[in-house]
Design an enzyme around this catalytic site. Structure first.
Site, mmCIF file in Angstrom:
data_model
loop_
_atom_site.group_PDB
_atom_site.id
_atom_site.type_symbol
_atom_site.label_atom_id
_atom_site.label_comp_id
_atom_site.label_asym_id
_atom_site.label_seq_id
_atom_site.Cartn_x
_atom_site.Cartn_y
_atom_site.Cartn_z
ATOM 1 N N VAL A 98 0.868 -1.173 0.000
ATOM 2 C CA VAL A 98 0.000 0.000 0.000
ATOM 3 C C VAL A 98 0.906 1.223 0.000
ATOM 4 O O VAL A 98 1.931 1.244 0.686
ATOM 5 C CB VAL A 98 -0.928 0.024 1.231
ATOM 6 C CG1 VAL A 98 -1.768 1.301 1.250
ATOM 7 C CG2 VAL A 98 -1.830 -1.198 1.245
ATOM 8 N N CYS A 99 0.525 2.228 -0.759
ATOM 9 C CA CYS A 99 1.262 3.492 -0.773
ATOM 10 C C CYS A 99 2.725 3.240 -1.129
ATOM 11 O O CYS A 99 3.026 2.447 -2.018
ATOM 12 C CB CYS A 99 1.082 4.188 0.588
ATOM 13 S SG CYS A 99 1.468 5.951 0.606
ATOM 14 N N THR A 100 3.660 3.891 -0.412
ATOM 15 C CA THR A 100 5.066 3.777 -0.774
ATOM 16 C C THR A 100 5.704 2.475 -0.306
ATOM 17 O O THR A 100 6.897 2.267 -0.504
ATOM 18 C CB THR A 100 5.869 4.972 -0.232
ATOM 19 O OG1 THR A 100 5.617 5.120 1.171
ATOM 20 C CG2 THR A 100 5.462 6.245 -0.956
#
Length: 223
Positions: A98-100
């Site tokens: 998720v995300c970075t």
């Protein structure tokens, strides 16, 4: 079904707790919060959380998920963490982020040649790690599943539950948590937020983004 979410210092807690809420409601799932030790972890905004499993004791996971946040930068050269992800990915059914957290998977060499997404502000860094950047809320490519920034983790997790346990189960979980987003503003992406809002956000993010880019370039050089 053994699911492991990486819990590390200075992560963005919603990157983890959004998917956790969904995965923990999937019938037959056991969800672990995994880190090097079981000492308390402080997230980027001050929330303290407790790992439930360390690397050494972690079972083979069916799903491994890496959240993001500022602490992701410190994981990029962290051989202990990258080796753990590589070992788990060899037999995991799903390798996800998720995300970075996608950049951490990339630093471990796990996104080479895979379509992937991440937070809009770091999206251009995916290509440095051999991934194929895709501007979507979530992306599935073979057994790699990546979610965009922060709140996209809920969408990502529901899609993954549908893949693993069927759409009816995913819909039941969505209803159970009343996930019916209706934000008061259409400002969740740069193109909808507009230049004035973007100009308020970008300067505050710039120092961290510079550090992240340097970490990504260093990781790319090691691949």
């Amino acid at each position: 079904m053994q699911i492991g979410l990486l819990l590390f210092p200075k992560l963005t807690q919603l990157d983890l707790t959004g998917p956790f809420e969904v995965f923990a409601r999937m019938p037959g799932a056991t969800v672990h919060l995994v880190w090097k030790s079981r000492e308390p972890i402080t997230c980027d905004r001050g929330l303290t959380m407790m790992p439930t499993m360390d690397y050494a004791g972690c079972p083979q996971l069916d799903v491994i998920c890496v959240p993001g946040g500022p602490g992701q930068i410190d994981l990029m050269p962290d051989d202990e963490t990258l080796d753990f992800l590589r070992r788990q990915s060899e037999r995991a059914r799903w390798v996800t982020s998720v995300c970075t957290g996608a950049l951490v998977l990339g630093a471990a060499g796990l996104l080479k040649g895979y379509r992937a997404t991440t937070h809009w502000a770091s999206h251009d860094q995916l290509a440095l790690l051999g991934a194929i950047p895709v501007q979507e809320r979530w992306v599935i490519d073979r057994n790699r599943a990546t979610g965009g920034g922060v709140t996209a983790g809920i969408d990502f997790a529901l899609r993954l539950v549908a893949e693993m346990a069927g759409e009816a189960t995913a819909k039941a979980i969505q209803l159970g948590i009343e996930y019916n987003p209706a934000p008061p503003f259409d400002a969740g992406l740069p193109q909808s937020a507009g230049p004035e809002v973007l100009q308020r956000v970008q300067p505050a993010m710039a120092p961290m983004l510079e550090k992240r880019l340097a970490a990504t370039r260093a990781a790319a050089a090691r691949l």
